[in-house]
Design a protein around this motif. Structure first.
Motif, PDB file in Angstrom:
ATOM      1  N   ALA A   1      26.659  12.572  27.828  1.00  0.00           N
ATOM      2  CA  ALA A   1      27.886  13.361  27.959  1.00  0.00           C
ATOM      3  C   ALA A   1      28.193  14.149  26.692  1.00  0.00           C
ATOM      4  O   ALA A   1      28.806  15.221  26.757  1.00  0.00           O
ATOM      5  CB  ALA A   1      29.063  12.446  28.304  1.00  0.00           C
ATOM      6  N   PHE A   2      27.774  13.629  25.531  1.00  0.00           N
ATOM      7  CA  PHE A   2      28.025  14.337  24.275  1.00  0.00           C
ATOM      8  C   PHE A   2      27.369  15.707  24.257  1.00  0.00           C
ATOM      9  O   PHE A   2      27.805  16.604  23.534  1.00  0.00           O
ATOM     10  CB  PHE A   2      27.507  13.518  23.084  1.00  0.00           C
ATOM     11  N   GLN A   3      26.302  15.872  25.030  1.00  0.00           N
ATOM     12  CA  GLN A   3      25.595  17.148  25.049  1.00  0.00           C
ATOM     13  C   GLN A   3      26.312  18.183  25.906  1.00  0.00           C
ATOM     14  O   GLN A   3      26.076  19.387  25.770  1.00  0.00           O
ATOM     15  CB  GLN A   3      24.170  16.936  25.578  1.00  0.00           C
ATOM     16  N   LEU A   4      27.216  17.733  26.773  1.00  0.00           N
ATOM     17  CA  LEU A   4      27.832  18.643  27.738  1.00  0.00           C
ATOM     18  C   LEU A   4      29.279  18.977  27.429  1.00  0.00           C
ATOM     19  O   LEU A   4      29.733  20.090  27.733  1.00  0.00           O
ATOM     20  CB  LEU A   4      27.746  18.035  29.143  1.00  0.00           C
ATOM     21  N   ILE A   5      30.028  18.025  26.882  1.00  0.00           N
ATOM     22  CA  ILE A   5      31.454  18.250  26.633  1.00  0.00           C
ATOM     23  C   ILE A   5      31.778  17.973  25.167  1.00  0.00           C
ATOM     24  O   ILE A   5      30.975  17.352  24.463  1.00  0.00           O
ATOM     25  CB  ILE A   5      32.330  17.369  27.548  1.00  0.00           C
ATOM     26  N   PRO A   6      32.943  18.408  24.694  1.00  0.00           N
ATOM     27  CA  PRO A   6      33.313  18.201  23.289  1.00  0.00           C
ATOM     28  C   PRO A   6      33.295  16.730  22.889  1.00  0.00           C
ATOM     29  O   PRO A   6      33.500  15.828  23.709  1.00  0.00           O
ATOM     30  CB  PRO A   6      34.729  18.785  23.211  1.00  0.00           C
ATOM     31  N   LEU A   7      33.056  16.505  21.612  1.00  0.00           N
ATOM     32  CA  LEU A   7      32.931  15.159  21.070  1.00  0.00           C
ATOM     33  C   LEU A   7      34.164  14.314  21.347  1.00  0.00           C
ATOM     34  O   LEU A   7      34.062  13.167  21.802  1.00  0.00           O
ATOM     35  CB  LEU A   7      32.689  15.252  19.552  1.00  0.00           C
ATOM     36  N   ALA A   8      35.343  14.853  21.069  1.00  0.00           N
ATOM     37  CA  ALA A   8      36.577  14.079  21.236  1.00  0.00           C
ATOM     38  C   ALA A   8      36.814  13.708  22.693  1.00  0.00           C
ATOM     39  O   ALA A   8      37.276  12.602  22.994  1.00  0.00           O
ATOM     40  CB  ALA A   8      37.766  14.873  20.691  1.00  0.00           C
ATOM     41  N   ASP A   9      36.489  14.617  23.613  1.00  0.00           N
ATOM     42  CA  ASP A   9      36.706  14.340  25.035  1.00  0.00           C
ATOM     43  C   ASP A   9      35.812  13.194  25.507  1.00  0.00           C
ATOM     44  O   ASP A   9      36.271  12.261  26.183  1.00  0.00           O
ATOM     45  CB  ASP A   9      36.438  15.590  25.864  1.00  0.00           C
ATOM     46  N   ALA A  10      34.527  13.261  25.171  1.00  0.00           N
ATOM     47  CA  ALA A  10      33.598  12.213  25.590  1.00  0.00           C
ATOM     48  C   ALA A  10      33.964  10.875  24.965  1.00  0.00           C
ATOM     49  O   ALA A  10      33.918   9.826  25.625  1.00  0.00           O
ATOM     50  CB  ALA A  10      32.169  12.603  25.207  1.00  0.00           C
ATOM     51  N   SER A  11      34.342  10.890  23.685  1.00  0.00           N
ATOM     52  CA  SER A  11      34.707   9.644  22.993  1.00  0.00           C
ATOM     53  C   SER A  11      35.951   9.019  23.605  1.00  0.00           C
ATOM     54  O   SER A  11      36.040   7.796  23.752  1.00  0.00           O
ATOM     55  CB  SER A  11      34.939   9.917  21.503  1.00  0.00           C
ATOM     56  N   THR A  12      36.924   9.847  23.956  1.00  0.00           N
ATOM     57  CA  THR A  12      38.166   9.332  24.530  1.00  0.00           C
ATOM     58  C   THR A  12      37.922   8.682  25.880  1.00  0.00           C
ATOM     59  O   THR A  12      38.431   7.589  26.169  1.00  0.00           O
ATOM     60  CB  THR A  12      39.197  10.454  24.675  1.00  0.00           C
TER      61      THR A  12
ATOM     62  N   PHE B   1      38.361  13.689  16.986  1.00  0.00           N
ATOM     63  CA  PHE B   1      39.138  14.930  16.979  1.00  0.00           C
ATOM     64  C   PHE B   1      39.010  15.641  15.627  1.00  0.00           C
ATOM     65  O   PHE B   1      38.875  16.865  15.567  1.00  0.00           O
ATOM     66  CB  PHE B   1      40.606  14.633  17.288  1.00  0.00           C
ATOM     67  N   ILE B   2      39.059  14.871  14.546  1.00  0.00           N
ATOM     68  CA  ILE B   2      38.930  15.470  13.210  1.00  0.00           C
ATOM     69  C   ILE B   2      37.560  16.111  13.041  1.00  0.00           C
ATOM     70  O   ILE B   2      37.438  17.248  12.553  1.00  0.00           O
ATOM     71  CB  ILE B   2      39.160  14.396  12.130  1.00  0.00           C
TER      72      ILE B   2
END
Length: 340
Positions: free
Chosen positions: A128-139, A302-303
């Protein structure tokens, strides 16, 4: 995420609280009584378990960042590198301590189930990290503790009251805001992320999150199996699964030395340290407090996304993250109160 996987092993009360006598016997580096006494005093430091959970969240965020900084390499290949190193580390521990590799009799089927589900979950989350922003996938991945009670209610017959229903609905709402379905957020779509990638990535992260929640439930059945056995079987399963997938889709790239090589090294170290600190946190502290400490993973994501990756953060992602973190935090606080 690594092993992000064991942050909620116990739903109520302490999660595998560390016994000083057991620790002294199972720690091969402690060769004399003075070292054992010093180690026992260190384990009794106030807040040590919570600090370990914070450290685990930090290294998980760093590991996730490395995946985003290596867009030319399939994330499954990076995950294979990380798992090979972790397998070697835990294999050395098992050789030293002479623990049974495949756990104790009567728990081996649960050990295998935990490894398979965990491997599939990690594969989905890191993809998922390859497709969507880092913060979104982590959340989305971080919301796993909220769904533990759902699986515990269905599979183990545990109670599920209105409180848990509200937290699940709040979490699902947060995930919904992060995924930004086009039929509701047509004007809020990110210009750098296509609609199909956002939906696919969000579904992968949510699938990995649900898999992690199921892993936490299965972990309750592994009462006598050592963490070394659990982690080595889990890491080996990732190596086997992702190697087969990469071979089938012909995505092996073998990164060159240089900047990519350094990112791989940082990822491998962060993956292993995060796993160690998470295990230590679960042995030292209640699972609820551990889940609260790991909220730092979302904050750092997010940071990193804004300052290092220079990607904008939409209001829906921020609101979704607040809802998810609030649900996890409330559940963590309730579990801490129940254990006192």
């Amino acid at each position: 995420m690594p092993t992000s996987q064991d942050s909620e092993v116990s739903s109520n009360g302490p999660a595998y609280r560390l016994n000083p006598e057991t620790t002294s016997e199972s720690t091969p580096l402690l060769s004399n009584s003075l070292q054992k006494r010093c180690w026992d005093k260190f384990l009794k430091l106030p807040g040590l378990g919570f600090m370990c959970s914070l450290g685990s969240g930090v290294f998980v965020a760093i590991c996730s960042l490395m995946f985003k900084l290596l867009p030319s390499i399939n994330p499954l290949e990076i995950l294979v590198f990380n798992s090979v190193f972790q397998t070697a580390i835990f294999a050395s521990v098992i050789i030293k301590t002479r623990e049974p590799l495949f756990g104790v009799q009567g728990e081996r089927c649960f050990l295998l189930l935990r490894a398979i589900i965990g491997a599939v979950s990690a594969t989905l989350i890191y993809s998922a990290f390859q497709l969507i922003p880092l913060a979104d996938a982590s959340t989305i991945a971080f919301s796993a503790p909220v769904f533990v009670n759902v699986f515990a209610c269905v599979l183990l017959g545990e109670s599920c009251d209105g409180f848990h229903v509200v937290t699940v609905l709040t979490t699902v709402t947060g995930v919904f805001l992060i995924s930004k379905p086009p039929f509701l957020f047509r004007d809020e779509q990110d210009s750098d992320v296509s609609t199909s990638d956002r939906i696919s990535g969000s579904c992968m992260a949510l699938g990995g999150c649900l898999g992690m929640a199921l892993v936490f439930v299965v972990m309750r059945k592994l009462k006598r199996t050592s963490y070394s056995s659990i982690n080595i079987v889990f890491s080996s399963s990732i190596v086997i699964l992702d190697s087969v997938v990469l071979t089938v889709i012909n995505e092996w790239s073998f990164p060159h030395c240089g900047e990519d090589g350094w990112f791989i090294i940082v990822s491998v170290i962060s993956f292993t340290v995060a796993s160690f600190l998470q295990t230590a946190a679960l042995k030292l502290e209640e699972a609820g407090l551990v889940s609260i400490g790991r909220t730092i993973n979302v904050v750092l994501s997010f940071i990193f996304q804004v300052m290092l990756l220079e990607e904008r953060v939409g209001w829906t992602s921020v609101l979704g993250a607040v809802l998810v973190c609030s649900s996890v935090g409330v559940i963590g606080i309730k579990r801490c109160k129940n254990s006192t």
